[in-house]
Design a protein around this motif. Structure first.
Motif, PDB file in Angstrom:
ATOM      1  N   TYR A 152       0.836  -1.199   0.000  1.00 41.69           N
ATOM      2  CA  TYR A 152       0.000   0.000   0.000  1.00 41.69           C
ATOM      3  C   TYR A 152       0.869   1.247   0.000  1.00 41.69           C
ATOM      4  O   TYR A 152       0.504   2.267   0.556  1.00 41.69           O
ATOM      5  CB  TYR A 152      -0.904  -0.048   1.246  1.00 41.69           C
ATOM      6  CG  TYR A 152      -2.021   0.956   1.298  1.00 41.69           C
ATOM      7  CD1 TYR A 152      -2.896   1.152   0.228  1.00 41.69           C
ATOM      8  CD2 TYR A 152      -2.230   1.690   2.454  1.00 41.69           C
ATOM      9  CE1 TYR A 152      -3.933   2.061   0.308  1.00 41.69           C
ATOM     10  CE2 TYR A 152      -3.267   2.609   2.556  1.00 41.69           C
ATOM     11  CZ  TYR A 152      -4.109   2.785   1.473  1.00 41.69           C
ATOM     12  OH  TYR A 152      -5.152   3.699   1.558  1.00 41.69           O
ATOM     13  N   LEU A 178      -3.178   5.590  -4.234  1.00 44.23           N
ATOM     14  CA  LEU A 178      -3.917   4.467  -3.692  1.00 44.23           C
ATOM     15  C   LEU A 178      -5.011   5.001  -2.769  1.00 44.23           C
ATOM     16  O   LEU A 178      -4.738   5.791  -1.870  1.00 44.23           O
ATOM     17  CB  LEU A 178      -2.977   3.527  -2.933  1.00 44.23           C
ATOM     18  CG  LEU A 178      -1.795   3.027  -3.771  1.00 44.23           C
ATOM     19  CD1 LEU A 178      -0.889   2.127  -2.944  1.00 44.23           C
ATOM     20  CD2 LEU A 178      -2.284   2.292  -5.007  1.00 44.23           C
ATOM     21  N   ARG A 216       0.999   6.204   0.346  1.00 41.44           N
ATOM     22  CA  ARG A 216      -0.115   5.709  -0.479  1.00 41.44           C
ATOM     23  C   ARG A 216      -0.670   6.823  -1.364  1.00 41.44           C
ATOM     24  O   ARG A 216      -1.095   6.580  -2.496  1.00 41.44           O
ATOM     25  CB  ARG A 216      -1.193   5.081   0.399  1.00 41.44           C
ATOM     26  CG  ARG A 216      -2.008   6.035   1.277  1.00 41.44           C
ATOM     27  CD  ARG A 216      -3.267   6.543   0.607  1.00 41.44           C
ATOM     28  NE  ARG A 216      -3.866   7.640   1.368  1.00 41.44           N
ATOM     29  CZ  ARG A 216      -4.853   8.390   0.894  1.00 41.44           C
ATOM     30  NH1 ARG A 216      -5.347   8.178  -0.317  1.00 41.44           N
ATOM     31  NH2 ARG A 216      -5.345   9.378   1.615  1.00 41.44           N
TER      32      ARG A 216
END
Length: 368
Positions: free
Chosen positions: A189, A233, A228
């Motif tokens: 992540y 993400l 992230r």
């Protein structure tokens, strides 16, 4: 407020603690977020992510049930393979985004976000209804360490009784880590190469200490968020919510339209045909930091969207943000503004992810 098996360790090592997803979690350690961020980008760091939830779905109808539950296609997984998928309400809004591992032909593990654990458990049980599946909540028994960074494989390999070089992205195996039975998957992540190690709750300190003794630095939630975000993400309650669909969040690649019916399919098909009302874009921001909830303005000063996440990128040295905007403002290069309190600062739509490691490929799990 719950704690992980490592909470005392975090406090003993000077971590700043805060509530996240119902757990007391480390935000940063002495040295700060910037240094932790760079450690992961340049070397390797480890995250205590034992707050995540793990559910087992078993039975002869498990694969078909999961195909109808989520937008991706778990039935297409081979044993030893994992996938990322949104899970939707009938109106197309997002219940959660999760990982699904195929442990055996009729046995799957779902990994859900900590803040959605209770909600997800209720939703999945309700969806199961009379289907012939067995559901087990293993969250309180499962510890989880994420090891991320270009040196992750080199650091972990000496502690594992398996060859990690043969573990491709979104594949996993079972083995021992520092003598502890574990499931080791190659996911992440942060936008970097890395592994997630699932192991018994009470044994997590053994593996954590073994990694620490090898020089692996602990990383808090603060750097996890900046990492992230650079990799584009999504974080639930920011880029995905009950009111934000996977299509609006740019996650259409994780929708398998041809597999048959699934929760939210009709609404998502209609949205795809009619066109989404807003799209997630990346912004490069000047003159300040765009925080979640700040209005996005067009050149005439009219509101055309909202920031979902924003920070100053430690890697790029500039302020970046993700924002949901009207589709006409989606093209790269579009000049916009962000309202920061009583002033407007310049912003420009840029290509995402903001950061992509060399040979990153599919390991950036939630990129869309």
């Amino acid at each position: 407020m719950r704690e992980t098996p490592l909470s005392d360790w975090h406090r003993q090592h000077g971590a700043k603690m805060m509530e996240f997803g119902g757990f007391l979690m480390p935000v940063e350690y002495p040295g700060g977020i910037l240094e932790e961020h760079r450690t992961v980008r340049e070397h390797v760091g480890m995250f205590d992510v034992s707050h995540m939830g793990e559910f087992l779905v078993e039975g002869g109808e498990a694969a078909g049930f999961l195909d109808r539950l989520v937008t991706n296609q778990p039935s297409a997984l081979a044993v030893g393979q994992a996938l990322y998928t949104p899970m939707c309400y009938p109106d197309g809004g997002t219940v959660d985004d999760l990982l699904i591992y195929r442990l055996a032909p009729e046995r799957f593990m779902l990994v859900v976000n900590a803040g959605n654990l209770d909600k997800d458990w209720q939703w999945i049980n309700q969806a199961a209804g009379a289907e012939r599946v067995s559901l087990k909540n293993k969250s309180g028994e499962t510890g989880l360490i994420a090891l991320q960074g270009p040196e992750a494989s080199a650091v972990l390999s000496p502690l594992v009784d398996q060859d990690l070089d043969h573990v491709a992205s979104y594949r996993f195996l079972r083995g021992q880590v520092a003598g502890v039975d574990a499931l080791i998957s190659r996911t992440g992540y942060t936008g970097e190469d890395g592994f997630e190690v699932y192991l018994p709750w009470d044994d997590i300190i053994t593996v954590w200490e073994a990694l620490y003794q090898r020089g692996v630095r602990p990383i808090g939630l603060g750097a996890r968020d900046t990492l992230r975000l650079e990799a584009r993400l999504p974080l639930y309650e920011h880029e995905l919510t009950a009111d934000i669909t996977p299509l609006e969040a740019g996650l259409g690649v994780f929708i398998k339209w041809d597999k048959g019916d699934f929760a939210g399919r009709e609404a998502l098909v209609r949205q795809k045909q009619e066109g989404v009302r807003r799209r997630l874009v990346g912004l490069q921001v000047e003159g300040g930091i765009a925080r979640s909830g700040y209005p996005v303005l067009n050149s005439q000063g009219a509101a055309v969207g909202v920031v979902t996440s924003g920070t100053k990128s430690p890697t790029l040295g500039s302020a970046i943000a993700l924002a949901l905007v009207d589709p006409e403002y989606r093209p790269v290069g579009t000049e916009l503004g962000v309202q920061v309190r009583n002033r407007t600062i310049p912003a420009r739509v840029v290509k995402t992810p903001f950061y992509r490691r060399a040979q990153a490929g599919a390991n950036q799990k939630k990129e869309g």
